[in-house]
Structure formats: C-alpha cells, structure tokens
Design an enzyme around this catalytic site. Structure first.
Site, PDB file in Angstrom:
ATOM      1  N   LYS A  45       0.845  -1.187   0.000  1.00  0.00           N
ATOM      2  CA  LYS A  45       0.000   0.000   0.000  1.00  0.00           C
ATOM      3  C   LYS A  45       0.887   1.247   0.000  1.00  0.00           C
ATOM      4  CE  LYS A  45      -4.144   1.908   2.163  1.00  0.00           C
ATOM      5  NZ  LYS A  45      -5.120   1.835   3.273  1.00  0.00           N
ATOM      6  N   CYS A 139      -3.839   8.450  -7.531  1.00  0.00           N
ATOM      7  CA  CYS A 139      -4.957   8.337  -6.590  1.00  0.00           C
ATOM      8  C   CYS A 139      -5.929   9.491  -6.851  1.00  0.00           C
ATOM      9  CB  CYS A 139      -4.453   8.381  -5.152  1.00  0.00           C
ATOM     10  SG  CYS A 139      -5.773   8.133  -3.931  1.00  0.00           S
ATOM     11  N   LYS A 177       2.642   5.026 -12.017  1.00  0.00           N
ATOM     12  CA  LYS A 177       1.253   4.577 -12.098  1.00  0.00           C
ATOM     13  C   LYS A 177       0.375   5.719 -12.583  1.00  0.00           C
ATOM     14  CE  LYS A 177      -2.228   1.948  -9.509  1.00  0.00           C
ATOM     15  NZ  LYS A 177      -2.520   1.281  -8.223  1.00  0.00           N
TER      16      LYS A 177
END
Length: 374
Positions: A45, A139, A177
C-alpha cells in the site's frame, strides 16, 4: 509446456500476477499471505514520509451490484494511502525480504512536490531491500491540497520532473502509475518515460460517485451523512482499462521500445489477464479482485492463463504480449477495408456469371441462370 515465469525490468516473477497497491498489501501479515498463495509480486500500500496527515474514515467503500444483486460489478473507495508511520514500513519491508528473499516486493510511494521528500522516500525504502518502486501519480481522491496523487499525475511537466528526481536516486527499477482521469493518457505517460521511468502501470481507479441511497437521499458511501467522489474499480472498469492500456502500449512500442507496462483494471480471472497481455501488458495487477475473492484466487487465474496459452500453443508470455495491438486502426481505415472487401466480393460474384454461350454447363444450369437474374 507453457510457462508463466517471466522477467520484467530484471525482476524475476514466477507468474505475471501482481497484488496491486491498496488494502491487499496494507501490512506484512497480508503481504506474507499473498506470497504464500503464490502471487508473482506484491506492491505494498502506498506510503509517504508523514502518515500523521492520513486519516481514513468508515465506511469507505461503496458497491454497485448487478440487477439481480448477486454480483459486485463496480466498487468505489474513498480510502487514502497508508496511515501507518513510515518507520513501521521500514521494519516490515526488511522483515518481508528476510522471509521471502526470492520474491518481488515493490514499494508504492507518494509524496508532495518536493525533491528532498521524494529522494528521502526512495533512499530509505531501497535501503530496506525493496526490489522496485511504483510511483503513485494517480490516486483520484484525498490529499489534493498537498498536490499528491492524480493532482500531480495530471500535469505532464511536474510528472516528468518528479520522475527525473526518482531516476537520480533510485538504484532499482520504477514504474509510474498513471491516472485514467485525464483526456489523453499518452501525454502524462510520455512525460513519465521521458523523465526516466523504467515502465508504466495503468490504470488506477476512475473518479466516481457510486450511487445515491433512495431512502436517505444521501450519496454513498455515506460518512456522517456526507461523502466525497472516490475511485471506481472492479469488472465495470475493464473496457476503459483495456482501451487505455492499448493506448499506453502503442506509445511504448512507437516511442519507448523496451519499457515495461503493468496492466490494471477489473481483472478477476486468467482470461481477463490474457486480454491485457494481448494488448501489451508485461504483468497484470489485481487489487479489488482480491477484496472480493481472496488471495487464493491467484491459483485458478494461473490455471486459466496456462489453458489459454496451451490452446494457442504459446510457450511464454512474450509469445503473445501485444499480439492484438496490430488490429487497431482508424475509423476511416475501417470504412476503406470494408469497401474494398465488398468490391472484391462483387467482382468475384461477377466472375462466376456466364459471359458467353460457351460457358453454360448442364450440371450448373439452374445456378447459372439464377446468377444472371436480378
């Protein structure tokens, strides 16, 4: 005999299935479970230097069910990055590598727009023995006021600069990402690769509102009666993820050959994985799927992917990686191809018609007569 073993950016994986950053990699206990079940790699995480600013709420998930209510097809989360102090993560990274020295542990990292903070996070993490990094530029919710996550990943100039910072500090490969919450995913992808990223990971979750409770009239997930848009995942995002993975893979093929791509988005079985690899993925990440089906889902996924490979006589993942990319084109080209095919069929049909009396055949007389009729 086909094999799922693969080497990506120098990382040796027993199979291409990777635990995606999120709850399934939230501490050493669950990371160990993933390795014990046979996952190819685990991305922990996302961590940052200062966890004190990370405060999660409950509930933080919202589910979209099929019309019969039996299947979860969409999953929204408003969960933040890890709320555990980085010092604890340093200890657990070290313990994990002691426990599983031959397995691939990847640190997902996220920081503010500060070179010193990114460099410190990289140096301290790699000192603990992690095998690679994934930079969370994607995110879609939480901490936007700190310019973190998608707020950073939507700005190609900043993205390229931060990747260059990491490139200067990292002794390990690193993936950027990418966020799907952008018009053209190629723009930030190109910037990350120009900045020195070893590879890309795509896609993260899609900014969403999963629904509104028609009894309370409050949007979900409801926290003290209120909510905030979150990240959407699970099976419903797969078509969007496939499209963006295809676009990123085409970019890599044309402009950055040799860079890697870790594909993400609604993967729940081996056939899903095969589709993403056919569109250019080197590895396939699963996060929400683990939350729905458990860590043991990796075994049937491996079996299904091997069955696909056996059917098509593929020996390695490289034999079919990107094999379907050649079949994407423009709409104008589709029209051209169809027009040419119809013209060829018409010409072929005309060539079979009787052109002169000497061509008539007694055995095909009725068929020849019909061909000449309107």
């Amino acid at each position: 005999m086909p094999t799922l073993a693969t080497i990506v950016d120098g990382l040796k994986l027993p199979n291409p299935f990777v635990i995606g950053s999120g709850p399934p990699g939230t501490n050493l206990n669950v990371i160990a479970k993933a390795f014990q079940e046979g996952w190819g790699a685990v991305i922990a995480k996302t961590v940052s230097l200062d966890a004190s600013k990370v405060v999660n709420v409950t509930p933080r998930y919202g589910k979209l069910h099929s019309s019969d209510g039996k299947e979860v097809i969409g999953w929204e989360n408003i969960e933040l990055i890890s709320d555990r102090p980085f010092k604890i993560w340093e200890e657990e990274f070290k313990k994990c590598k002691d426990m599983f020295p031959d397995r691939i542990l990847i640190a997902s990292i996220m920081e503010e727009y500060s070179k010193d903070r990114w460099v410190e996070l990289v140096e301290r993490s790699q000192a603990c023995g992690v095998d690679a990094f994934e930079l969370n530029f994607s995110c879609p919710h939480g901490l936007p006021e700190r310019k973190m996550g998608a707020a950073m990943g939507q700005d190609p100039d900043i993205l390229e600069e931060v990747c260059s910072w990491v490139k200067g500090a990292a002794k390990k490969p690193f993936w950027a990402k990418m966020t799907p919450n952008i018009t053209h995913i190629e723009d930030p992808s190109r910037a990350a690769l120009r900045g020195g990223a070893t590879g890309l990971a795509a896609i993260n979750t899609i900014r969403s509102v999963v629904g509104v409770n028609l009894e309370t009239l409050r949007p979900e997930p409801s926290v003290e009666g209120y909510t905030t848009p979150g990240g959407y995942s699970s099976r419903a995002v797969k078509p969007i993820a496939l499209r963006m993975v295809m676009e990123v893979a085409q970019l890599i093929r044309k402009e950055f050959p040799g860079r890697s791509l870790s594909a993400i988005g609604g993967v729940e079985n081996g056939r899903d994985a095969a589709e993403f690899i056919l569109l250019g993925g080197d590895t396939v990440q699963v996060c929400t799927g683990v939350m729905k089906f458990g860590y043991e889902m990796v075994k049937p996924m491996c079996e299904e992917l091997l069955a696909f490979m056996e059917k098509h006589k593929f020996e390695t993942l490289a034999d079919f990686k990107g094999k379907s990319l050649d079949y994407f084109t423009t709409h104008a080209d589709l029209v051209k191809r169809q027009t040419e095919r119809k013209a060829a069929q018409k010409a072929a049909a005309a060539s079979k018609m009787v052109q002169a009396d000497g061509e008539w055949s007694g055995s095909d007389f009725v068929k020849q007569s019909n061909a000449l009729s309107r």
